[in-house]
Design an enzyme around this catalytic site. Structure first.
Site, PDB file in Angstrom:
ATOM      1  N   LEU A 210       0.851  -1.198   0.000  1.00  0.00           N
ATOM      2  CA  LEU A 210       0.000   0.000   0.000  1.00  0.00           C
ATOM      3  C   LEU A 210       0.879   1.237   0.000  1.00  0.00           C
ATOM      4  O   LEU A 210       1.796   1.329   0.817  1.00  0.00           O
ATOM      5  CB  LEU A 210      -0.815   0.070   1.301  1.00  0.00           C
ATOM      6  N   HIS A 211       0.619   2.160  -0.907  1.00  0.00           N
ATOM      7  CA  HIS A 211       1.379   3.410  -0.833  1.00  0.00           C
ATOM      8  C   HIS A 211       0.663   4.609  -1.436  1.00  0.00           C
ATOM      9  O   HIS A 211       1.135   5.726  -1.338  1.00  0.00           O
ATOM     10  CB  HIS A 211       2.735   3.257  -1.511  1.00  0.00           C
ATOM     11  N   ARG A 212      -0.499   4.388  -2.097  1.00  0.00           N
ATOM     12  CA  ARG A 212      -1.190   5.523  -2.730  1.00  0.00           C
ATOM     13  C   ARG A 212      -1.602   6.540  -1.675  1.00  0.00           C
ATOM     14  O   ARG A 212      -2.229   6.161  -0.675  1.00  0.00           O
ATOM     15  CB  ARG A 212      -2.482   5.060  -3.415  1.00  0.00           C
ATOM     16  N   ASP A 288      -2.249  -1.547  -3.989  1.00  0.00           N
ATOM     17  CA  ASP A 288      -2.702  -0.385  -4.749  1.00  0.00           C
ATOM     18  C   ASP A 288      -1.643   0.021  -5.768  1.00  0.00           C
ATOM     19  O   ASP A 288      -1.695   1.105  -6.333  1.00  0.00           O
ATOM     20  CB  ASP A 288      -3.091   0.771  -3.825  1.00  0.00           C
TER      21      ASP A 288
END
Ligand code: UD1
Length: 366
Positions: A210-212, A288
Site C-alpha cells: 500500500l502506498h497511494r 494499490d
C-alpha cells in the site's frame, strides 16, 4: 548515430528501464548511444540502489539528487537539474517511463528544448484527476513524440486525445520483460546476494502493498484497510512490506499497536528479487500498486486492487485482477468470495511476452 537519455527516478521506474538498457547493451548494430539519468526522487537504499543491484542496471551517468518534497518542489528541482544535463548532452531523444513526477518533469524539459520525447507506458488512464499520476500521464503523453503502449486501452485513449497512428507503438509491457527475465534467475541470484526472504511458515499466505496517498494519507481509509487485513490474517498469514510513506502514516495515526497485536507481518521495503520470490507464491495479493496488478496478471496470481479504479483495465478484462475498493467491507466481501473458491483465472495479455524492450529499441532505431 542517435543519442538517447533514459530517465528513472522512483522505484517502479527501475524495473522499466532495466530491460531497455539490457536490449541496448546486447545490440551492436543499433545505431544508438545512451546515458542514464537517475533523478534521485527515491533515494533510500531499499527504494533505489537495491533495485539497481538486483536488476543489473549500470551506474547512472547522472544523479540529480532531488529527494522528497511537495509535488511542485520535487518536480521543479528535477526540471532545473535535468535541463543542465540536456543542455550539456544534447540528446536526440529523452526516454521517460511510467507516471511519476520525474517522468513529467523530464518530458517537459526535453520538449521545451525541442528534443524528442519517448514515453514508455503511454496511454494509461484512470480518469481520476485526484491521482497525481493521472496528471503526470496526461501531460507527458500530450507532448511525447513516441508513445509506447502496454495494452490496447492505451491505443484507444491516445487516439481519443488526438494522437496520430504513426506516433503510437503497441509494444507490450517492459515490466513483464523484467519479470520473466528475473524469474529465470531467481534461485541463483537470491543465494548470491543473501536477499532471500525467510518465510516463517509453509502454506498459503497473502502479500500486501500500500502506498497511494488516497489510501494511506487519510487516517479513516488506512484504518479500514488495515482492519480488513487483520481479519484476513486470522485465516492466512499476511506479509506486508511497508512503503516509507505508509510507515510514516501508520506511526502518525497510532496504528502501530493495532498492527503489532495482529498476525500481520510487517517488513521494511524489500528488493526486487526477494519480493518476487515472495509474491510469486502468494495465494492472494492485495495492492494499490500499478505494477503489481500487471505482474500478478502475468503469473496468474489472484490480485485484489485496493482502489476504486485502475488505469490498467486489461488486468481486469483478461487477467486475475479485481477492484475491491478501499473500504473494509468491500475488501472483506471480495475475500469471502475468494475463500469460497471463487478465484479469478485469466490469460496473459497480448505482447506481454518478454520482448517489449526489443520492440521499443527497434522503433527508436528506425
Ligand atoms: C512515488 C510516485 C508513485 C509511485 C511510487 C512508488 C509520484 C507522484 N509518485 O510515490 O507514482 O507509485 O513513488 O513508490 O511521483 N521516502 C523515503 N525514502 C525514499 C523515497 C521516499 O523515505 O527513498 C518517503 C518520504 O517521506 C517522501 C515519501 O516517502 O516524502 C513519499 O515519496 P514520494 O517520492 O514523494 O512519493 P511516493 O509516495 O513514493
Amino acid at each position: 548515430m542517435r543519442k538517447l537519455i533514459l530517465v528513472a527516478g522512483a522505484r517502479p521506474n527501475f524495473m522499466k528501464i532495466a530491460p531497455i538498457v539490457k536490449t541496448l547493451e546486447s545490440g551492436n548494430d543499433h545505431k544508438l548511444v545512451w546515458k542514464i539519468v537517475h533523478t534521485g526522487q527515491h533515494y533510500d537504499y531499499e527504494m533505489s540502489q537495491a533495485f539497481f543491484d538486483d536488476l543489473e542496471i549500470p551506474k547512472p551517468d547522472f544523479f540529480l539528487n532531488v529527494g522528497s518534497g511537495s509535488h511542485a518542489a520535487q518536480t521543479a528541482k528535477v526540471m532545473v537539474n535535468f535541463e543542465k544535463v540536456c543542455a550539456d548532452e544534447r540528446p536526440d531523444v529523452v526516454v521517460v517511463v511510467g507516471d511519476v513526477n520525474s517522468t513529467l518533469a523530464c518530458s517537459i524539459v526535453a520538449k521545451k528544448l525541442s528534443l524528442e520525447v519517448a514515453h514508455v507506458e503511454a496511454g494509461l488512464r484512470s480518469f481520476d484527476l485526484a491521482m497525481p499520476e493521472e496528471i503526470n500521464r496526461m501531460v507527458t503523453d500530450s507532448i511525447s513524440d513516441y508513445l509506447f503502449v502496454t495494452e490496447k486501452s492505451g491505443i484507444a485513449n491516445l487516439k481519443r486525445e488526438g494522437k496520430k497512428d504513426e506516433q503510437i507503438f503497441f509494444v507490450g509491457n517492459v515490466m513483464i520483460d523484467t519479470l520473466y527475465y528475473h524469474l529465470n534467475k531467481l534461485d541463483k541470484s537470491l543465494q548470491s546476494r543473501g536477499h532471500h526472504y525467510e518465510r516463517k511458515q509453509n502454506g498459503p499466505y497473502a502479500v500486501v502493498t500500500l502506498h497511494r496517498p488516497s489510501n494511506v494519507d487519510d487516517s479513516g481509509t488506512l484504518t479500514g484497510i488495515i482492519e480488513a487485513m487483520k481479519r484476513i490474517s486470522e485465516d492466512i498469514p499476511v506479509i506486508f512490506p511497508v512503503h516509507p510513506r505508509t510507515k510514516r502514516n501508520i506511526q502518525e495515526f497510532g496504528l502501530l499497536e493495532f498492527l503489532n497485536g495482529s498476525k500481520i507481518e510487517l517488513l521494511n521495503p524489500i528488493p526486487y528479487m526477494a519480493f518476487l520470490d515472495l509474491w510469486k507464491d502468494a495465494s492472494l495479493v492485495l495492492t494499490d500498486s500499478g505494477g503489481l496488478q500487471e505482474e500478478t496478471t502475468a503469473l496468474g496470481i489472484p490480485c485484489f486492487t485496493v482502489r476504486e479504479n485502475t488505469e490498467r483495465p486489461i488486468t481486469i478484462e483478461e487477467g486475475t485482477n479485481i477492484l475491491v475498493g478501499t473500504t473494509s467491507s468491500g475488501i472483506l466481501a471480495a475475500y469471502e468470495s475468494f475463500k469460497k473458491g471463487e478465484v479469478k483465472t485469466g490469460r496473459v495479455p497480448q505482447y506481454w511476452d518478454g520482448k517489449a524492450s526489443e520492440r521499443i529499441v527497434a522503433a527508436l532505431t528506425s
